[in-house]
Every structure is written in C-alpha cells, then in structure tokens.
Scaffold this motif. Structure first.
Motif, PDB file in Angstrom:
ATOM      1  N   LEU A   1      -7.699  -4.885   0.318  1.00  0.00           N
ATOM      2  CA  LEU A   1      -7.311  -4.677  -1.078  1.00  0.00           C
ATOM      3  C   LEU A   1      -8.501  -4.331  -1.972  1.00  0.00           C
ATOM      4  O   LEU A   1      -8.311  -3.935  -3.127  1.00  0.00           O
ATOM      5  N   GLY A   2      -9.717  -4.494  -1.475  1.00  0.00           N
ATOM      6  CA  GLY A   2     -10.896  -4.223  -2.280  1.00  0.00           C
ATOM      7  C   GLY A   2     -11.279  -5.368  -3.192  1.00  0.00           C
ATOM      8  O   GLY A   2     -11.981  -5.161  -4.191  1.00  0.00           O
ATOM      9  N   LEU A   3     -10.847  -6.587  -2.864  1.00  0.00           N
ATOM     10  CA  LEU A   3     -11.192  -7.767  -3.642  1.00  0.00           C
ATOM     11  C   LEU A   3     -12.404  -8.457  -3.023  1.00  0.00           C
ATOM     12  O   LEU A   3     -12.732  -8.227  -1.853  1.00  0.00           O
ATOM     13  N   MET A   4     -13.054  -9.311  -3.795  1.00  0.00           N
ATOM     14  CA  MET A   4     -14.162 -10.088  -3.247  1.00  0.00           C
ATOM     15  C   MET A   4     -13.591 -11.116  -2.273  1.00  0.00           C
ATOM     16  O   MET A   4     -12.604 -11.796  -2.580  1.00  0.00           O
TER      17      MET A   4
ATOM     18  N   ARG B   1     -12.834 -16.575  -5.148  1.00  0.00           N
ATOM     19  CA  ARG B   1     -13.118 -16.110  -6.510  1.00  0.00           C
ATOM     20  C   ARG B   1     -11.814 -15.821  -7.261  1.00  0.00           C
ATOM     21  O   ARG B   1     -10.912 -15.199  -6.719  1.00  0.00           O
ATOM     22  N   THR B   2     -11.769 -16.291  -8.495  1.00  0.00           N
ATOM     23  CA  THR B   2     -10.657 -16.173  -9.460  1.00  0.00           C
ATOM     24  C   THR B   2      -9.450 -17.042  -9.116  1.00  0.00           C
ATOM     25  O   THR B   2      -8.469 -17.050  -9.856  1.00  0.00           O
ATOM     26  N   ALA B   3      -9.482 -17.807  -8.014  1.00  0.00           N
ATOM     27  CA  ALA B   3      -8.289 -18.541  -7.568  1.00  0.00           C
ATOM     28  C   ALA B   3      -7.933 -19.697  -8.491  1.00  0.00           C
ATOM     29  O   ALA B   3      -8.807 -20.341  -9.084  1.00  0.00           O
ATOM     30  N   TYR B   4      -6.637 -19.949  -8.586  1.00  0.00           N
ATOM     31  CA  TYR B   4      -6.115 -21.160  -9.234  1.00  0.00           C
ATOM     32  C   TYR B   4      -5.041 -21.715  -8.312  1.00  0.00           C
ATOM     33  O   TYR B   4      -4.061 -21.037  -8.008  1.00  0.00           O
ATOM     34  N   HIS B   5      -5.267 -22.943  -7.851  1.00  0.00           N
ATOM     35  CA  HIS B   5      -4.385 -23.540  -6.837  1.00  0.00           C
ATOM     36  C   HIS B   5      -4.267 -22.622  -5.617  1.00  0.00           C
ATOM     37  O   HIS B   5      -3.202 -22.517  -5.011  1.00  0.00           O
ATOM     38  N   GLY B   6      -5.360 -21.959  -5.304  1.00  0.00           N
ATOM     39  CA  GLY B   6      -5.388 -21.058  -4.153  1.00  0.00           C
ATOM     40  C   GLY B   6      -4.815 -19.683  -4.409  1.00  0.00           C
ATOM     41  O   GLY B   6      -4.854 -18.818  -3.531  1.00  0.00           O
ATOM     42  N   ILE B   7      -4.272 -19.443  -5.596  1.00  0.00           N
ATOM     43  CA  ILE B   7      -3.607 -18.171  -5.926  1.00  0.00           C
ATOM     44  C   ILE B   7      -4.591 -17.211  -6.586  1.00  0.00           C
ATOM     45  O   ILE B   7      -5.225 -17.543  -7.591  1.00  0.00           O
ATOM     46  N   VAL B   8      -4.729 -16.022  -6.021  1.00  0.00           N
ATOM     47  CA  VAL B   8      -5.571 -14.966  -6.581  1.00  0.00           C
ATOM     48  C   VAL B   8      -4.652 -13.863  -7.097  1.00  0.00           C
ATOM     49  O   VAL B   8      -3.909 -13.246  -6.330  1.00  0.00           O
ATOM     50  N   SER B   9      -4.714 -13.613  -8.388  1.00  0.00           N
ATOM     51  CA  SER B   9      -3.821 -12.638  -9.025  1.00  0.00           C
ATOM     52  C   SER B   9      -4.559 -11.351  -9.352  1.00  0.00           C
ATOM     53  O   SER B   9      -5.707 -11.384  -9.817  1.00  0.00           O
ATOM     54  N   PHE B  10      -3.902 -10.221  -9.127  1.00  0.00           N
ATOM     55  CA  PHE B  10      -4.508  -8.923  -9.390  1.00  0.00           C
ATOM     56  C   PHE B  10      -3.404  -7.893  -9.608  1.00  0.00           C
ATOM     57  O   PHE B  10      -2.209  -8.225  -9.560  1.00  0.00           O
ATOM     58  N   PHE B  11      -3.788  -6.646  -9.859  1.00  0.00           N
ATOM     59  CA  PHE B  11      -2.849  -5.567 -10.151  1.00  0.00           C
ATOM     60  C   PHE B  11      -3.059  -4.464  -9.119  1.00  0.00           C
ATOM     61  O   PHE B  11      -4.194  -4.061  -8.853  1.00  0.00           O
ATOM     62  N   TYR B  12      -1.967  -3.987  -8.531  1.00  0.00           N
ATOM     63  CA  TYR B  12      -2.103  -3.003  -7.452  1.00  0.00           C
ATOM     64  C   TYR B  12      -0.880  -2.092  -7.451  1.00  0.00           C
ATOM     65  O   TYR B  12       0.255  -2.573  -7.462  1.00  0.00           O
ATOM     66  N   ASN B  13      -1.114  -0.786  -7.439  1.00  0.00           N
ATOM     67  CA  ASN B  13      -0.013   0.183  -7.466  1.00  0.00           C
ATOM     68  C   ASN B  13       0.993  -0.107  -8.589  1.00  0.00           C
ATOM     69  O   ASN B  13       2.208  -0.102  -8.388  1.00  0.00           O
ATOM     70  N   LYS B  14       0.439  -0.370  -9.776  1.00  0.00           N
ATOM     71  CA  LYS B  14       1.238  -0.613 -10.982  1.00  0.00           C
ATOM     72  C   LYS B  14       2.143  -1.841 -10.854  1.00  0.00           C
ATOM     73  O   LYS B  14       3.225  -1.901 -11.446  1.00  0.00           O
TER      74      LYS B  14
ATOM     75  N   ARG C   1       0.822  -1.210   0.000  1.00  0.00           N
ATOM     76  CA  ARG C   1       0.000   0.000   0.000  1.00  0.00           C
ATOM     77  C   ARG C   1       0.853   1.255   0.000  1.00  0.00           C
ATOM     78  O   ARG C   1       0.562   2.223  -0.713  1.00  0.00           O
ATOM     79  N   ARG C   2       1.927   1.248   0.792  1.00  0.00           N
ATOM     80  CA  ARG C   2       2.783   2.424   0.930  1.00  0.00           C
ATOM     81  C   ARG C   2       3.912   2.467  -0.104  1.00  0.00           C
ATOM     82  O   ARG C   2       4.732   3.366  -0.107  1.00  0.00           O
ATOM     83  N   ASN C   3       3.902   1.466  -0.990  1.00  0.00           N
ATOM     84  CA  ASN C   3       4.900   1.392  -2.060  1.00  0.00           C
ATOM     85  C   ASN C   3       6.321   1.412  -1.505  1.00  0.00           C
ATOM     86  O   ASN C   3       7.198   2.148  -1.979  1.00  0.00           O
ATOM     87  N   LEU C   4       6.552   0.545  -0.509  1.00  0.00           N
ATOM     88  CA  LEU C   4       7.863   0.460   0.148  1.00  0.00           C
ATOM     89  C   LEU C   4       8.696  -0.719  -0.352  1.00  0.00           C
ATOM     90  O   LEU C   4       9.661  -1.121   0.302  1.00  0.00           O
ATOM     91  N   ILE C   5       8.322  -1.251  -1.520  1.00  0.00           N
ATOM     92  CA  ILE C   5       9.017  -2.419  -2.058  1.00  0.00           C
ATOM     93  C   ILE C   5      10.118  -1.950  -3.005  1.00  0.00           C
ATOM     94  O   ILE C   5       9.854  -1.276  -4.009  1.00  0.00           O
ATOM     95  N   ALA C   6      11.335  -2.318  -2.698  1.00  0.00           N
ATOM     96  CA  ALA C   6      12.484  -1.852  -3.485  1.00  0.00           C
ATOM     97  C   ALA C   6      12.586  -2.565  -4.827  1.00  0.00           C
ATOM     98  O   ALA C   6      12.895  -1.957  -5.854  1.00  0.00           O
ATOM     99  N   ALA C   7      12.328  -3.861  -4.826  1.00  0.00           N
ATOM    100  CA  ALA C   7      12.496  -4.657  -6.051  1.00  0.00           C
ATOM    101  C   ALA C   7      11.383  -4.358  -7.055  1.00  0.00           C
ATOM    102  O   ALA C   7      10.242  -4.057  -6.686  1.00  0.00           O
TER     103      ALA C   7
END
Length: 455
Positions: free
Chosen positions: A411-414, A423-436, A384-390
C-alpha cells in the motif's frame, strides 16, 4: 582575483602620479613670476608626496598579498579589501550588523485568558534554520501569543548569525554544556543522539521554568502549514480535558498525497503512536518526564509503555508540518522513500470554531473504533483493482506482524513499529485513503493489545 584587481589599481595610480609630475615639469615655462614659481614648487612637493604615499601603499599591498599566499593560516583578504577601498574610493558592502534577539518572554497568559504558546525551535549547525523561522513568522498570528524561542546547540557561529539576524522577532537561547559525551565504543556512531537528548532536556527545562502551561516543539528542518498555529489553538484544551491525551502532533506519518483525503483537511484522529515533528505538550507532562529524561534516543524512549502509559496523541489527516532536512544524525532515514512525499496542508481550517469533543476518549471509541468493525472486509487485491461493489469505508484485516508488513509495503505505508505500535495506529487500526475510499487496516475484533516483540 581581488588581489590582481588591487595591484592593477595601484599600478595605474603610480603611473598617473609620475606622468603628472613629468608633464608639470615639461609645461613649466622659464619666465615665471615669483607667485608662479612658488605655486609650481608647492605642486612639485605635493606630487612627490603623492608619489611616496602611492609607493608605500603599493609596498604594503604587496606585503599583504605575500602574507596571504605564504602563510595560509593568516587571512589577509579583509585588510587588502580595506586598503583597496581607500585607494579606489569604492564603497564595499558592509556586513549586516547582528541584531539583538528578544529576551525570554515572561508573559504566560494573554489578557483574554488564552495561554501563551512558546514555539521552541531546536537548532544546531544548519543555516537552513532560516527557512523554518521565516515560515513560522509568516504564518504566526500573534508575536505575543506565539513567541519563537530558538534553542541552539553546537555553538556554530554561522547558524547563530542567521538566528540573530531576525532581531527581536525571536529569542535565542544557547545550550551551555558543549562538553564531549563519553559513550561506549559500540555507540560512538550514535553520539549525535546523546547530544540531542541533552539539548532537549535543557531547553524544555529552561522554557517551562518560566511558567508556561504549554510548549510547541519544532525542529529546525520543518516547514509549517498556514493553519499551523490555529491547529494548536483549537486543540490545546483537549490536553487539559482528557487525561488519556498527552500530546497534539501536526504530523501524519502516513501523510503521503496518495493515501490522504485532500478534501478533509479538518479531519483529526487519536493515535497510540507518538508522531513528533511539530508537537505540543503540557508543563504537567514535562514535570513527569523531566525527572527521568533519557541520555539518548528520547523519541524512542517516550514511545515505550513505561512512559506512554496507554496515553495517546492527536494527529491530522493532512500534515501541518513537512521536513526538508534530509541530512542529519539519522542520515536521511526514510527521507527519500516517505518523508519528502508528505503532503503539507494548504488549506486554512478554523479549528477554533470546531467542536473537538468527538476526540475525547469515550466519544471517539464509540464512534470510531466500534464503527471500524462494522465495515466489510476486503483484500488488498480487491482494493487495488477496485473490485468492491459496496460504497463507503472498508477494512483490511491482519493477524500477524509479517502479514501487516507485507500489506503496508504493497500500500506504500510505513511498515515499522516502535514499542510494538504501528505508525498512526489507534487500537491497532491504521486509517488511510486509497482509490477514493477510506480504508482501515485493522487487527481482529478481539485484539488484546500491542506486542513489544513486533518491534
């Protein structure tokens, strides 16, 4: 208001008749020739006849108006309008004649060997089905390859008239069993879901018995994207090639504009969750499901492990459908919070030109699932705070149901589950786009499968 106008017209005509008659008498001289006298006599008779007709017509009108107000159950307005038109000479707007819909198509393959894809639109009593059909016709590349079959339940005449107004651009079929459905007292509020299941079963049987290998299902409250038909043309072969696939859906449950990558309209995924809302199935799958079709809640039933059998669907990054129907049997469940914010793709992706082999199970599990667990783990706060260096994709890990629901709400997801599947999961993984950034909400790497108790 119309009755007052009619009475004014009749009053004017009666007054005019008497005035004409009076003036004729006053202007007639005493020294008349035989011919003039005969002509005056004839005019006098015609004036009296006109006067009598006007008087009789006025009596009829007054009687019709009296009937209209004294007997509410008798609708007399159309009769009044017809009489008024005869008197005033006005040309009233006539109702548009109902056009004859096309018969159910019997052609199942095109001359070039491509299949015919019937688009089965489910309708009931919403005249707004016009928006759905208009949209489908607007983007339909071929009437022959994509015949639109509108299946109507409920017997609503206004909705039927709207459907018939499209003439031979669509086929209308009507669910014949309008009998009441007996349910337990505690389930009376869910009776609408029983009728929907009955309707789906009948319509799919009716469509597939023609011999089609595929069908695309659309509800009457959906709009579609410009490449909706191209999407199914480009993906239908996957359903034949990969036995682990059982549907292609045009819908992304987490397709809000804030959490999708608008620059990747061509991006597709595999999902364990059945999305619905604009989806394609095969005749082979319907043959399997039809013999045990449920009496209600068909979409929850189809998501159960006994039906799903570890099979998955294809779904897009950006939805190719969007619902405009807040009112229905679900009473707007999720609409204001999620559904009305779904982004509908505006791009036209040439899916038929794309190699879809990466979506086959063996290829996808190697390239997608395995790669997810190579991405660095971050927290929601860091994201959320965009503190990820990589640079590049990241992963947020969850281990419990409560943790999953808490993260998705932030995150505002269902955040709900069906038969233990998010919802949308594959093998338990839910993929989305956040802060570019591409983000994967994923369980532990040693994930053992879905837990029904999470629903």
């Amino acid at each position: 208001m119309r009755s007052r106008k009619v009475l004014l017209i009749v009053g004017f005509l009666i007054t005019w008749t008497y005035a004409t008659y009076y003036l004729l008498l006053r202007n007639t001289g005493v020294n008349l020739s035989r011919a003039q006298a005969h002509q005056m006599y004839r005019l006098n008779v015609e004036a009296r006849d006109a006067n009598k007709k006007s008087h009789d017509m006025a009596k009829n009108l007054l009687q019709l108006v009296k009937t209209k107000y004294d007997q509410a159950q008798t609708v007399s307005t159309p009769q009044i309008s017809i009489v008024a038109a005869e008197i005033s000479g006005e040309m009233l707007e006539q109702p548009v004649a109902k056009q004859t819909p096309a018969p159910i198509p019997t052609r199942t393959y095109m001359g070039n060997g491509e299949p015919v894809f019937p688009v089965l639109v489910f309708a009931c009593n919403r005249v707004s089905v016009k928006k759905c059909i208009d949209n489908l016709i607007e983007y339909r590349p071929s009437m022959e390859q994509f015949p639109i079959i509108v299946s109507q339940d409920c017997g609503d005449e206004n909705t039927k008239g709207v459907i018939q107004s499209f003439g031979n651009q669509v086929t209308l079929i009507e669910q014949p069993d309008q009998s009441d459905i007996k349910v337990l007292p505690k389930e009376r509020k869910f009776k609408g879901y029983y009728k929907i299941a009955r309707h789906y079963g009948w319509a799919l049987n009716t469509t597939f018995k023609v011999g089609f290998d595929f069908a695309i299902i659309v509800e009457d409250d959906l709009n579609v994207a410009p490449d909706f038909f191209e999407y199914f043309l480009g993906t239908h072969k996957l359903l034949k090639q990969d036995p682990s696939l059982w549907c292609v859906s045009a819908w992304n449950d987490n397709g809000k504009a804030a959490v999708v990558d608008a620059s990747k309209p061509e991006l597709l995924y595999r999902t364990d969750f059945f999305p619905g809302l604009g989806w394609m199935l095969t005749k082979k799958l319907w043959s399997e499901l039809s013999v045990k079709w449920p009496k209600s809640f068909w979409d929850d039933w189809i998501r159960h492990p006994a039906q799903r059998k570890h099979r998955v669907c294809i779904r897009p990054e950006i939805s190719r459908t969007r619902t405009f129907g807040k009112i229905g049997v679900s009473n707007g469940l999720f609409f204001d919070k999620y559904l009305k914010h779904i982004k509908l793709s505006e791009d036209f992706v040439q899916f038929t030109k794309i190699n879809m082999s990466h979506l086959l199970k063996d290829n996808y599990d190697k390239t997608f699932v395995q790669s997810v667990y190579t991405y660095p783990i971050v927290t929601y706060d860091e994201l959320r705070r965009n503190l990820i260096a990589a640079e590049g994709p990241v992963r947020i890990q969850y281990t419990t149901r409560e943790q999953y629901k808490r993260i998705t709400k932030m995150l505002g997801l269902m955040d709900d589950f069906k038969s233990g599947v998010p919802r949308t999961a594959y093998h338990g993984i839910v993929s989305f786009f956040y802060n570019k950034r591409r983000v994967h909400l994923a369980p532990n790497a040693n994930w053992k499968g879905y837990d029904l108790s999470w629903s």
